[in-house]
Design a protein around this motif. Sequence first.
Motif, short mmCIF file in Angstrom:
data_model
loop_
_atom_site.label_atom_id
_atom_site.label_comp_id
_atom_site.label_asym_id
_atom_site.label_seq_id
_atom_site.Cartn_x
_atom_site.Cartn_y
_atom_site.Cartn_z
N GLY A 1 0.81 -1.21 0.00
CA GLY A 1 0.00 0.00 0.00
C GLY A 1 0.84 1.26 0.00
O GLY A 1 0.61 2.17 -0.80
N TRP A 2 1.84 1.33 0.91
CA TRP A 2 2.65 2.55 0.91
C TRP A 2 3.59 2.60 -0.29
O TRP A 2 3.94 3.68 -0.76
N TRP A 3 3.97 1.45 -0.82
CA TRP A 3 4.76 1.46 -2.06
C TRP A 3 3.96 2.12 -3.19
O TRP A 3 4.48 2.94 -3.95
N LEU A 4 2.71 1.74 -3.31
CA LEU A 4 1.88 2.27 -4.40
C LEU A 4 1.54 3.74 -4.19
O LEU A 4 1.27 4.46 -5.16
N LEU A 5 1.57 4.22 -2.96
CA LEU A 5 1.40 5.64 -2.68
C LEU A 5 2.69 6.40 -2.93
O LEU A 5 2.68 7.55 -3.40
N LEU A 6 3.81 5.77 -2.63
CA LEU A 6 5.12 6.40 -2.75
C LEU A 6 5.60 6.54 -4.19
O LEU A 6 6.16 7.58 -4.57
N LEU A 7 5.40 5.51 -4.98
CA LEU A 7 6.02 5.47 -6.31
C LEU A 7 5.63 6.65 -7.20
O LEU A 7 6.50 7.22 -7.88
N PRO A 8 4.36 7.09 -7.26
CA PRO A 8 4.06 8.28 -8.06
C PRO A 8 4.81 9.52 -7.61
O PRO A 8 5.17 10.38 -8.43
N CYS A 9 5.07 9.64 -6.29
CA CYS A 9 5.89 10.75 -5.80
C CYS A 9 7.29 10.68 -6.40
O CYS A 9 7.85 11.69 -6.85
N TRP A 10 7.87 9.49 -6.39
CA TRP A 10 9.21 9.31 -6.92
C TRP A 10 9.25 9.51 -8.43
O TRP A 10 10.20 10.09 -8.96
N TRP A 11 8.20 9.03 -9.14
CA TRP A 11 8.16 9.28 -10.59
C TRP A 11 8.16 10.79 -10.86
O TRP A 11 8.89 11.28 -11.73
N SER A 12 7.35 11.50 -10.13
CA SER A 12 7.22 12.94 -10.32
C SER A 12 8.53 13.65 -10.00
O SER A 12 8.95 14.58 -10.72
N ALA A 13 9.20 13.21 -8.93
CA ALA A 13 10.49 13.80 -8.57
C ALA A 13 11.53 13.53 -9.65
O ALA A 13 12.36 14.39 -9.96
N ALA A 14 11.48 12.34 -10.25
CA ALA A 14 12.42 12.00 -11.31
C ALA A 14 12.14 12.82 -12.57
O ALA A 14 13.08 13.30 -13.23
#
Length: 319
Positions: free
Chosen positions: A44-57
Amino acid sequence: MDGVTAPDAEHRVADAVRGHWVDRRAPRAVRPYLRLARIDRPIGWWLLLLPCWWSAALAAIASGAAYPDPAHLALFFIGAVAMRGAGSTYNDIADRDLDAQVERTRSRPLPSGQVRTRQAALFLVAQALVGLAVLLQFNRTAILVGIASLVPVAIYPFMKRVMPVPQAVLGLAFAWGALMGWVAVFGRLDAPALLLYGGTIAWVVGYDTIYAVQDIEDDEIAGIRSSARFFGRRMRGAIGLCYGASAALIGAAAILAGTGLAGLVGVGLFAGHLARQVLRLDTRDGRGALGLFRSNRDAGLILFLGLAADALIRHLVSG
């Protein structure tokens, strides 16, 4: 429900990771709270976190940085764990009576009596304060954007009762990180972030429809609406459309941000992983559906690594 004493304080939640440290090593008094925050279900937190990381990248690519801001990545990690826990706690408080009617969810801490509603509410506040502390580390615009995410989070639990596809509202909430990484760098929202957000919403609807395969029969009995029930026999095609839209919109976001070959390869591998999920989905196999749902962590990491590699390569070449 508040006065129920847990008949078995060691009752593991049905879809938790087997052998997780929460069930083996955490102090018994805190285990129900860790389960309430979904610590035993890290997907659950992985799926919440990954879009943040995509956006940061993507922001790193657009700004010419060699890599996403490490401080931002760390803050997003802490915030994702805290807010996933807070959102799950809120969802369980709202759904405690419905959860008691579904085989997979009746073992959760509230319907099983391991935690009382008042205790859960206090735990919710504590987690939300951690999330707020993280949010306050960003610029003013990012703070305002982050606060706005509370709207879809607040209404999602009730959409299961009125909407045929409540996953659409879940997508609005779980995709919010696609805006945050970009606005944390630039202090504004631009087309790449908005396209990434749209693509992430489609991704969420797709993977949560796969997740909902586990509960189709119980959801029908309890009167809970879900995309899996709504799509029915057309489910694989609908998930395929969601995943196709996700890959197309995320690809468009990457191109507008100035992504090169490495990032586009990452998008392609991400799309291939999603296609594989659709091909392997058996709508009669709940356990298999859970495995495919969890595999979205790997799909998301592939995309992030592709985008991060692109930022580094472009920086080295331009330097």
